[in-house]
Write a protein that holds these residues in place. Sequence first.
Motif, PDB file in Angstrom:
ATOM      1  N   ARG A   1      46.331  47.576  38.538  1.00  0.00           N
ATOM      2  CA  ARG A   1      46.707  46.391  39.280  1.00  0.00           C
ATOM      3  C   ARG A   1      48.283  46.827  39.043  1.00  0.00           C
ATOM      4  O   ARG A   1      49.157  47.168  38.339  1.00  0.00           O
TER       5      ARG A   1
ATOM      6  N   GLU B   1      54.364  37.969  32.681  1.00  0.00           N
ATOM      7  CA  GLU B   1      52.948  37.845  32.702  1.00  0.00           C
ATOM      8  C   GLU B   1      51.929  38.042  31.586  1.00  0.00           C
ATOM      9  O   GLU B   1      50.560  37.864  32.001  1.00  0.00           O
TER      10      GLU B   1
ATOM     11  N   ASP C   1      48.990  34.556  34.602  1.00  0.00           N
ATOM     12  CA  ASP C   1      48.227  35.843  34.046  1.00  0.00           C
ATOM     13  C   ASP C   1      48.436  35.551  32.829  1.00  0.00           C
ATOM     14  O   ASP C   1      47.789  36.071  31.881  1.00  0.00           O
TER      15      ASP C   1
ATOM     16  N   ARG D   1      40.784  35.234  35.121  1.00  0.00           N
ATOM     17  CA  ARG D   1      41.452  32.842  35.182  1.00  0.00           C
ATOM     18  C   ARG D   1      40.765  33.202  36.477  1.00  0.00           C
ATOM     19  O   ARG D   1      40.541  32.447  37.164  1.00  0.00           O
TER      20      ARG D   1
END
Length: 578
Positions: free
Chosen positions: A366, A439, A463, A473
Motif C-alpha cells: 500500500r 502513521e 492509520d 479501521r
Amino acid sequence: MPSFALHGIGVSSGIAIGRAQLVSHATLEVAHYSVPPAQVATEIARFDRAVHEVQKELEGLHGAMTAGDAPAEFGAFLDVHWMILNDATLSEAPKKIIAEQRCNAEWALTQQMNVLVDQFDQIEDAYLRERKADVVQVVERILKRLLGKPGAIVPAGAEQHTILVAHDLSPADVIQFKQHRYAAFLTDLGGATSHTAIVARSLAVPAVVATHNGRQLIRENELLIVDGTNHVVIVNPDKSVLTEYRLKQTELELDRQKLKRLKTKRATTIDGAHVELQANIELPQDLETVRANGATGIGLFRSEFLFLNREGLPTEDEQFEAYREVAVGMKGLPVTVRTFDLGADKQKEGLGGLARVAPNPALGLRAIRFCLAEPRLFLTQLRAILRASRYGKVRILIPMLASVSEIDQTLAMIEQAKETLREQGTPFDSGIEVGGMIEIPAAVLAIASFLRKLDFVSIGTNDLIQYTLAVDRSDDAVSHLYDPLHPAVLKLIAMAISAANKLGKSIAVCGEMAGEAGFTRLLLGMGLRNFSMHPAHLLTIKQRVLTTNVAEIEAIVDRMRRIDDPARLSALLEKLNA
Ligand code: PEP
Ligand code: MG
C-alpha cells in the motif's frame, strides 16, 4: 408503518430528514411462478414493455445530465447501461426462457442475469470483469419496472430530500456523489475512519455506518431521520419525533450561520498562540468549500482519488492540471500533495501484475510501498507535482513511511524526476519541500532519523490508531476497539509532536482527530499548531482554538500523557473541554 430506530456509527454529524433510496448491488428477490401457455405471449410483451420503459428512463436521465452539471463519468456510466440493456443477451434471451420454461418474466430475467454474471466472473480483464456490477444494476432497473416499483432513480432536484441506503459503499462509490446533494447516507457496514466514511464526511452531509441490517429493514421511499451526531437512524418517525428533529435541525443551521462569521478571523488562542487550520481534499473541485471555510492551506490532498472511477491511469498532463488547479486556486498558500496512497480499501484495478487481492491489504503493498514497487507510475506523478510547483507553494507528502530507507529511495526518485524536467527545460520549484506521514508506530519511534531527512511531517491518526491497536479501521466488527484515547495512541502522538517541535520541524495532524472538536485542546496542549481536516470542520475547530488558553490546559495534558487508566483519561478530557 411501524416506527423503529437503528443504531450505528455516526461518521458525519448533523441531522437529515428525507426519503430512503435503496442502493442495491445485490439482486432483488423475485418470485417464481409458471405461466400458462396461453399467457406466454402476454408475459413476453410485459418483459418488452419493461425494457422499453427502462430505455426511456435512461434517455431521460441522459438528457437531464447533459443539461445539468453532472460529472462526465455519469454520462459514460449511462452509456454503458444503455449498451447492456440493448444487448440481445439481456433484451432477447429472457424471452426465450419465458417461452421455453413458461415462467414469469422476472424469473427469466434473473436466470439470464446469473448466466451473464458467471461469464463475467471468468473474464481475465479486470475492467471488463467490473462491468458485472453494471449488468446487475440494469437488471434491477428492469425488475423494478416489472414489479411496478420504478422511481429508484432520483429526479433532479429531489436529491436534497433523498437518503441513500446501501449495504456497503466503496470510497470510489461515494466520491461519485460529490456533485450531488443527497441529504444523508447510511450503510450496513463500515468503520468510523474507513475511507468511505471520510469521503462521506467530506460531502458535509450526515452519515451513519454499521447499521448492520438497515438495508434489509428499510423500504424504498420510507421517511428517515439520520442523526449523525447521535449515531441513530429513525425509520418512519411519528409526528412528535419529526417536529422535535425539525427544531433541532433549525438550531444547527443557526449555529452554522453564526460560525461563518469566523471565516476570516485568525486562529489564535487566548494566550496568543497562532494555529494553522488547513484542509484535506480529495479532488480539485473541493476548493470551493475550502475557500468558503477560510483554510490557510491544503494540509492533505489525497491524490489517489484522481486514480479512482476511471478507465486507465491519469496521464502526467492530467495530473499536472489537477495539481496546478489547486496550487493556483490556493493563491500561494501551501498545497500538500500526498503521493498516491492506493491499496487497502482504495483499490484500483488494472495496475498490471500488482493488481491482486492481498491476503492482508492494510499491511500489504500500500501507499509508498506500492509507489516504490511501481517506479514508472511514481515518477509520472512526481513530475506532475513538480511541474505544478511553480504555480504556488506545492509540497510533497509521502504516505505510510515505516523506515528511513523508504525516505532515501523516495528522495532519490524525486531527484530523478527533477533531472528529467531539467533536461526538458521544464520549470519547477527546486526548493519544493518534502514531508512524510507518521502513521505507523515504527515511524514515531524512529522519528528523529526521519526528521533529519524531511522538511515536515504530518500525523495520520487514522492509520496510526489502526496500526498501533491492530484494529482494522474499515471493519465495524472491531470498531469498538478503535480508540483515539488509548494511552498508547496518546503517548505516540505526544512523542511525535515533541520530537518535531524540539528539532524546529513543522508537524501537523491530518487524520480525523484534527477535525474533532473534542480533541482540539488535547492536541494544542501537546504542542500541536497545525491541524488539517475536512473543510466543513474548520470553523468549529477555529472556534475551539479561539476559546482555548494553552497555558491553562498544559498541566492537564501533561497528566494525560503520563496516565494509563482509560477512565481517568476520559475524565481529564472532559475537564479539558469544560
Ligand atoms: C490517516 O491515516 O490519518 C490519513 C490522514 O490518511 P488516510 O486517512 O487517507 O489513510
Ligand atoms: Mg493514512
